[in-house]
Scaffold this motif. Structure first.
Motif, PDB file in Angstrom:
ATOM      1  N   LEU A  97      -1.027  -4.703   4.935  1.00 15.54           N
ATOM      2  CA  LEU A  97      -0.077  -4.581   3.820  1.00 15.54           C
ATOM      3  C   LEU A  97       1.103  -3.701   4.230  1.00 15.54           C
ATOM      4  CD1 LEU A  97      -2.385  -3.924   0.720  1.00 15.54           C
ATOM      5  CD2 LEU A  97      -1.200  -6.035   1.310  1.00 15.54           C
ATOM      6  N   PRO A  98       2.302  -4.038   3.777  1.00 11.79           N
ATOM      7  CA  PRO A  98       3.415  -3.125   4.015  1.00 11.79           C
ATOM      8  C   PRO A  98       3.172  -1.818   3.273  1.00 11.79           C
ATOM      9  CG  PRO A  98       4.033  -4.837   2.474  1.00 11.79           C
ATOM     10  CD  PRO A  98       2.676  -5.196   2.977  1.00 11.79           C
ATOM     11  N   ALA A 143       0.867  -1.187   0.000  1.00 12.48           N
ATOM     12  CA  ALA A 143       0.000   0.000   0.000  1.00 12.48           C
ATOM     13  C   ALA A 143       0.896   1.226   0.000  1.00 12.48           C
ATOM     14  CB  ALA A 143      -0.882   0.002   1.237  1.00 12.48           C
ATOM     15  N   THR A 144       0.347   2.334  -0.403  1.00 10.35           N
ATOM     16  CA  THR A 144       1.095   3.591  -0.314  1.00 10.35           C
ATOM     17  C   THR A 144       0.123   4.770  -0.245  1.00 10.35           C
ATOM     18  OG1 THR A 144       2.887   4.893  -1.254  1.00 10.35           O
ATOM     19  CG2 THR A 144       1.295   3.979  -2.812  1.00 10.35           C
ATOM     20  N   ALA A 177       9.339  -9.335   8.442  1.00 15.14           N
ATOM     21  CA  ALA A 177       8.970 -10.095   7.240  1.00 15.14           C
ATOM     22  C   ALA A 177       7.592  -9.631   6.791  1.00 15.14           C
ATOM     23  CB  ALA A 177       8.967 -11.582   7.554  1.00 15.14           C
ATOM     24  N   LEU A 178       7.548  -8.486   6.132  1.00 13.77           N
ATOM     25  CA  LEU A 178       6.253  -7.895   5.799  1.00 13.77           C
ATOM     26  C   LEU A 178       5.778  -8.255   4.387  1.00 13.77           C
ATOM     27  CD1 LEU A 178       6.569  -4.295   7.296  1.00 13.77           C
ATOM     28  CD2 LEU A 178       5.384  -6.265   8.246  1.00 13.77           C
ATOM     29  N   VAL A 220      10.266   1.170   4.033  1.00 13.12           N
ATOM     30  CA  VAL A 220       9.131   0.267   4.272  1.00 13.12           C
ATOM     31  C   VAL A 220       9.173  -0.132   5.735  1.00 13.12           C
ATOM     32  CG1 VAL A 220       7.932  -1.799   3.475  1.00 13.12           C
ATOM     33  CG2 VAL A 220       9.454  -0.614   1.928  1.00 13.12           C
ATOM     34  N   ASP A 221       8.668   0.689   6.601  1.00 10.36           N
ATOM     35  CA  ASP A 221       8.688   0.358   8.024  1.00 10.36           C
ATOM     36  C   ASP A 221       7.338   0.615   8.682  1.00 10.36           C
ATOM     37  OD1 ASP A 221       8.664   3.062   7.901  1.00 10.36           O
ATOM     38  OD2 ASP A 221      10.219   3.402   9.407  1.00 10.36           O
ATOM     39  N   GLN A 222       6.307   0.653   7.872  1.00 12.10           N
ATOM     40  CA  GLN A 222       4.963   0.847   8.400  1.00 12.10           C
ATOM     41  C   GLN A 222       4.019  -0.137   7.726  1.00 12.10           C
ATOM     42  OE1 GLN A 222       4.330   4.983   7.312  1.00 12.10           O
ATOM     43  NE2 GLN A 222       4.869   5.643   9.379  1.00 12.10           N
ATOM     44  N   VAL A 223       2.893  -0.365   8.370  1.00  8.77           N
ATOM     45  CA  VAL A 223       1.890  -1.213   7.719  1.00  8.77           C
ATOM     46  C   VAL A 223       0.563  -0.470   7.627  1.00  8.77           C
ATOM     47  CG1 VAL A 223       2.841  -3.483   8.284  1.00  8.77           C
ATOM     48  CG2 VAL A 223       1.338  -2.343   9.925  1.00  8.77           C
ATOM     49  N   ALA A 224      -0.152  -0.777   6.547  1.00  7.04           N
ATOM     50  CA  ALA A 224      -1.500  -0.242   6.375  1.00  7.04           C
ATOM     51  C   ALA A 224      -2.473  -1.354   6.744  1.00  7.04           C
ATOM     52  CB  ALA A 224      -1.720   0.174   4.931  1.00  7.04           C
ATOM     53  N   VAL A 225      -3.465  -1.025   7.574  1.00  2.00           N
ATOM     54  CA  VAL A 225      -4.418  -2.059   7.993  1.00  2.00           C
ATOM     55  C   VAL A 225      -5.780  -1.781   7.366  1.00  2.00           C
ATOM     56  CG1 VAL A 225      -3.285  -2.731  10.148  1.00  2.00           C
ATOM     57  CG2 VAL A 225      -4.862  -0.806  10.160  1.00  2.00           C
ATOM     58  N   TYR A 226      -6.453  -2.851   7.032  1.00  5.25           N
ATOM     59  CA  TYR A 226      -7.745  -2.766   6.342  1.00  5.25           C
ATOM     60  C   TYR A 226      -8.794  -3.556   7.111  1.00  5.25           C
ATOM     61  CZ  TYR A 226      -5.261  -1.084   2.171  1.00  5.25           C
ATOM     62  OH  TYR A 226      -4.509  -0.355   1.302  1.00  5.25           O
ATOM     63  N   ARG A 227     -10.030  -3.087   7.041  1.00  2.00           N
ATOM     64  CA  ARG A 227     -11.174  -3.890   7.498  1.00  2.00           C
ATOM     65  C   ARG A 227     -11.927  -4.277   6.239  1.00  2.00           C
ATOM     66  NH1 ARG A 227     -14.216  -0.241   9.710  1.00  2.00           N
ATOM     67  NH2 ARG A 227     -12.772   0.001  11.444  1.00  2.00           N
TER      68      ARG A 227
END
Lengths: 386, 378
Positions: B204-205, B147-148, B183-184, B216-223
C-alpha cells in the motif's frame, strides 16, 4: 376461439421471450460457481452448459411440434392421460412460481443490500412482482413488444458498460482458458451454473402463439439467441476473470455487480457506474418474472379448464400473489441460492429431459391421437387463450 | 359495466402500488440531512481487539465555499472546512454506530474516496475490517486505499499545497498515475484481490504528512494482513521499477558522460514455473526513458549503446536487490505464487504454505530499455 384468432407473435418476438425467459436467475452469481469449482478452466463449464441447453432446447421444440397449435399444458392431459398430463401441468405452474420467487428474492437482496438499505425487502419484492404482473397483463403480444423494446437497449448498454470494466483487466494471461482441466470439479461447477439456462421451457407455452409459417424461423432465432447469450456470458466471464482473478471471483458475492462497481469515470456526469446495474438487472429480472407469471397463469388456466375455468387476469393475479408470498418465505439470498441448487436445477433439468422424451415416446405410439389433437387445436375447440 | 369497473380498479391499484413502492421513500434522505464521508481512517482501539474508525467529511461551509475546498482548516478557525468524528468498537459496525451517535445527520459512505489503515493495526483487526468493508452496501469498490503511521488528525489536517480536502487531494493524486513518480494508487477492489489470497501480498502507498505538505513516496508492505515494514523512497523506487509502476523516475550515470535519464517508465511481465520443488520466477521489464543530460553536446550510437547496457544493468540490479529484500521479509510483492497457481496449479498446490517457499524463489530479471534520445525531444 379458433387458433387463427389467437394473438400472434413474430419469430423474433418468440426468440426474445424465450431468451428473456431463462437469463434472469443465473446472472447474480455468475461466474462464481464454475470458477469456484474449476478455477481458470471454468469457461469450459459455461460452454458445456450452453451445449446442454442447446440440446435440451431442440428437444423442447420437438415436444412443441407434436401439437404445434396447442400449448403443452393444453395437450398433455389429452395425450399422456389425464393424471400424467395434469401432473405435468401442475408441475409447470409450481415450477414457474418457484423460479419467479427465487429470482425475486435474489435481486431484492442485491438491491436491498447495495442500493436501498432502508427499504424493506418485501417492498422491493412486491414492487418487482407488481411491475412484472403489469407487464404480463396485456397478454403475450403486449409482453412480447415490451420485451423486444427493452432488450436491444439492454444488450447495447450491457456490452458498453462491461467494456468499461474491461479497461481494468490487469492480468491478460487469465483471458486464455487453462489447459489444466479437472473433469469432476468442472462438471460440478457446470451443474450449479446451469441455473442461467433454467426457464426456456416457457417455449412450450409460447409455441402456438407464433405466426403460422414462422415456427421454424422462431426455433432458429431462439437457438441463435442462446448462442448469443453464451457469447455475451463468455465476454463477461473473461472481463471478470481478467480483472479479479480466479481466487477473488470465488469469494465475490455478486461478481458481475463487483465488476460494475469498480468502474469509475472521472469527468463523466455519472462517475460511478455501479448504479447502472440496478437498471440492467431490473430489466432482465422483470422480463424473466413477467414471462414466468404469464406462463404460470396460462398453464393454470389450462389446468383448471375442465373443473372451473379461470379468467387470465385472475390467474395472473393469483400467480403474482403466490410468487410474492413464496418470495417472502426466503429469509435471505443464501437460502434462495441453496433452494436453486438443491431443487430448481435438478428438478428443472429432469423435467427438460423427461417431459420431451415422454411426450415424443407416447406420440410415436399414439399417432392417431396426435393427429386428432392437431385437428382439434387447429379448429380451436380445446383452446382458450388469454 | 362491472367488468369495466373491475379493470379500472385493478389498473388503479397496480399503479398506486407501483407509485408508492417505486418512489423509494424509505431510502430518500435529502442531501442537507446527510454527512458525506470522504475519508475513513482505521486505527487500533484502546484494547487489542478494538478498532477506532475516523470519518472525515466536509462541513456545510466547506461544501458551499466558492472553490469547494478548504485549506487544512479541519480543526481550527471560526468556520472549519471539514471535520472528523470517530467511533470505537469491537467491529466496524459498532464503531460506525458510535460515530453516528455523535452527529445529527446520516453518515453516508457512498461518496467515500479514501480508506487509510494505520500500520499499527493488528492483523486480526485488519482482516475483520476487510471483511466488514466488503459488506458495506453503499460503499463501492473504487475508493483508494493507503497506509499511514501518522495519527488521523495529522493525516487530515496536513497543510495542502493545493486548496483541497485532503481525501480529495489523495484521490486526485492516485487517479492520475502518469502525474506522479510512481503509479502507487491502489483501489479497494485491487486491495481485495491481494488480501488474504495465497501467493500474493499487499503493498500500500504510505501517506506521510510533513510540515511542508503531504508526501507519498513510500510503500507499506504486508504479509497476509500483517504489516511487515515500510520501504523508504529508494526502495520504493526500486519496487516501482520491479512492479512496472515507475512513471517518472530518474537514473544517473556519473561514470558514463554524466548521463541523466528521466521519465523512466516501465511495464512488467511475470512468469513462474516450478521444477523439482524449486520455483523459478522471470521478471521481464520493458523500460522507456528519456536522455536529458550528457556532458558531450551530442550523443552518438556508441554512447547510446553503452548507456542502454548500463541502464539495463542498473535497473536489473536494483530490481533484483529489492526482490531479495522482499524474500528476506517474506512478502511476495509481485505475486509469484499467484502466477504459479494460474499457470501451474498442480505444482503450486503442492506447497502447503507459500510463505515457506517464497524465500527460496530463484529470480531472473530481464530488462529491455528503449531510450528516447535528446534529439527525439529537442
Amino acid at each position: 376461439m379458433s387458433s387463427q384468432q389467437l394473438p400472434r407473435i413474430s419469430a423474433g418476438q418468440f426468440a426474445t421471450m424465450v431468451t428473456a425467459g431463462y437469463t434472469g436467475l443465473g446472472i447474480f452469481y455468475f461466474p462464481r460457481d464454475v470458477v469456484s469449482f474449476a478455477g481458470r478452466a471454468g469457461i469450459y463449464g459455461l460452454w458445456l452448459d450452453g451445449l446442454v441447453a442447446l440440446g435440451l432446447m431442440r428437444l423442447t421444440f420437438r415436444l412443441s411440434r407434436v401439437v404445434p397449435s396447442e400449448t403443452f399444458s393444453g395437450f398433455a392431459p389429452e395425450l399422456l392421460s389425464q393424471p400424467v398430463g395434469y401432473f405435468f401441468d401442475a408441475f409447470m405452474v409450481a415450477y414457474h412460481v418457484a423460479l419467479a420467487a427465487s429470482a425475486t428474492v435474489l435481486i431484492s437482496m442485491v438491491l436491498g443490500n447495495i442500493f436501498l438499505p432502508s427499504t424493506p425487502i418485501w417492498a422491493i419484492d412486491g414492487c418487482l412482482t407488481a411491475t412484472s404482473a403489469y407487464m404480463a397483463w396485456a397478454g403475450v403480444a403486449g409482453l412480447a413488444r415490451t420485451l423486444q423494446a427493452s432488450y436491444l437497449p439492454l444488450l447495447i448498454l450491457s456490452t458498453l458498460s462491461i467494456s468499461l470494466a474491461a479497461t481494468s483487466i490487469t492480468h491478460p494471461e487469465l483471458l486464455v482458458p487453462s489447459a489444466h482441466v479437472a473433469i469432476v470439479p468442472l462438471l460440478e461447477g457446470s451443474y450449479r451454473q446451469f441455473m442461467i439456462f433454467l426457464g426456456f421451457q416457457a417455449s412450450t407455452t409460447l409455441y402456438p402463439f407464433i405466426r403460422e409459417g414462422d415456427r421454424v424461423k422462431a426455433e432458429r432465432y431462439s437457438m441463435f439467441g442462446l448462442i448469443g447469450i453464451v457469447v455475451a456470458m463468455t465476454f463477461q466471464y473473461e472481463v471478470i476473470m481478467g480483472v479479479f482473478g480466479p481466487e477473488m471471483v470465488s469469494t465475490l458475492r455478486w461478481p458481475l455487480a463487483s465488476a460494475y462497481r469498480i468502474i469509475s469515470l472521472s469527468g463523466f456526469f455519472i462517475s460511478k457506474l455501479g448504479t447502472l446495474l440496478i437498471v440492467l438487472w431490473t430489466i432482465v429480472v422483470a422480463g424473466f418474472l413477467s414471462i414466468r407469471l404469464w406462463c404460470a397463469a396460462h398453464d393454470l388456466s389450462s389446468l383448471m379448464r375442465k373443473m372451473r375455468p379461470v379468467p387470465y387476469g385472475w390467474a395472473l393475479g393469483l400467480m403474482a400473489a403466490a410468487s410474492f408470498g413464496f418470495a417472502l418465505l426466503f429469509p435471505n439470498a443464501k437460502v434462495a441460492d441453496l433452494f436453486n441448487e438443491r431443487w430448481l436445477v435438478p428438478v428443472g433439468l429432469g423435467y427438460l429431459v423427461v417431459a420431451p422424451l415422454t411426450v415424443l415416446g407416447v406420440a410415436s405410439l399414439r399417432r392417431q391421437r396426435v393427429l386428432h389433437l392437431r385437428t382439434l387445436a387447429e379448429r380451436g375447440k380445446e383452446y382458450r387463450s388469454p | 359495466m362491472t367488468k369495466r369497473l373491475t379493470r379500472w380498479l385493478a389498473a388503479f391499484l397496480t399503479l398506486a402500488t407501483l407509485t408508492l413502492t417505486l418512489a423509494g421513500c424509505w431510502d430518500d434522505i435529502p442531501l442537507d440531512r446527510r454527512t458525506l464521508v470522504l475519508g475513513m481512517g482505521f486505527y487500533p482501539g484502546p484494547t487489542p481487539d478494538m478498532v477506532t474508525v475516523y470519518f472525515s467529511f466536509p462541513t456545510p461551509t466547506g461544501l458551499t465555499s466558492s472553490n469547494g475546498a478548504g485549506s487544512g482548516g479541519g480543526g481550527g478557525g471560526s468556520s472549519p472546512q471539514f471535520s472528523s468524528v470517530s467511533g470505537t468498537g469491537y467491529s466496524l459496525s459498532q464503531a460506525f454506530s458510535q460515530a453516528q451517535a455523535k452527529v445529527g445527520r446520516d453518515l453516508y459512505l457512498g461518496h467515500t474516496v479514501l480508506l487509510v489503515f494505520s500500520t499499527k493495526l493488528p492483523a486480526q483487526q485488519f482482516k475483520l475490517l476487510d471483511n466488514a468493508i466488503d459488506r458495506i452496501g453503499t460503499l463501492d469498490k473504487t475508493p483508494f486505499v493507503a497506509a499511514t503511521s501518522a495519527p488521523w488528525d495529522t493525516v487530515v489536517s496536513v497543510k495542502m499545497v493545493q486548496e483541497e480536502f485532503p481525501a480529495l487531494y489523495y484521490e486526485e493524486l492516485f487517479s492520475c498515475p502518469r502525474c506522479t513518480q510512481f503509479a502507487l494508487g491502489t483501489r479497494l477492489w485491487q486491495t481485495s484481490t491481494r488480501l488474504g489470497k495465497s501467493g500474493v501480498d499487499l503493498v500500500l502507498p504510505q501517506l506521510s504528512p510533513t510540515p511542508q505538505g503531504p508526501k507519498v513516496d513510500q510503500v507499506a508492505v504486508y504479509r497476509d494482513y500483517q504489516y511487515v515494514g515500510t520501504w523508504d523512497h529508494r526502495q520504493t523506487t526500486d519496487y516501482a521499477l520491479a512492479a512496472g509502476k515507475s512513471r517518472k523516475s530518474s537514473l544517473t550515470f556519473p561514470d558514463h558522460w554524466h548521463a541523466t535519464f528521466d521519465a523512466v517508465a516501465d511495464k512488467m511481465q511475470l512468469s513462474a514455473s516450478a521444477r523439482d520443488h524449486q520455483v523459478y520466477a522471470v521478471v521481464t521489464l520493458h523500460v522507456t526513458q528519456t536522455l536529458v543530460t550528457l556532458d558531450t553536446t551530442k550523443e552518438n550510437a556508441q554512447q547510446l549503446s553503452v548507456l542502454s547496457r548500463a541502464s539495463s544493468q542498473q535497473i536489473a540490479d536494483r530490481v533484483l536487490k529489492i526482490l531479495e529484500l522482499s524474500q528476506k521479509q517474506n512478502v511476495d510483492v509481485l505475486g509469484v505464487g499467484r502466477q504459479l497457481s494460474w499457470t501451474n496449479p498442480t505444482e503450486f498446490y503442492r506447497f502447503k504454505n507459500w510463505h515457506e517457499e517464497y524465500p527460496h524463489v530463484h529470480w531472473t530479471v530481464h530488462c529491455i530499455v528503449r531510450i528516447n534520445k535528446m534529439g527525439d525531444t529537442k
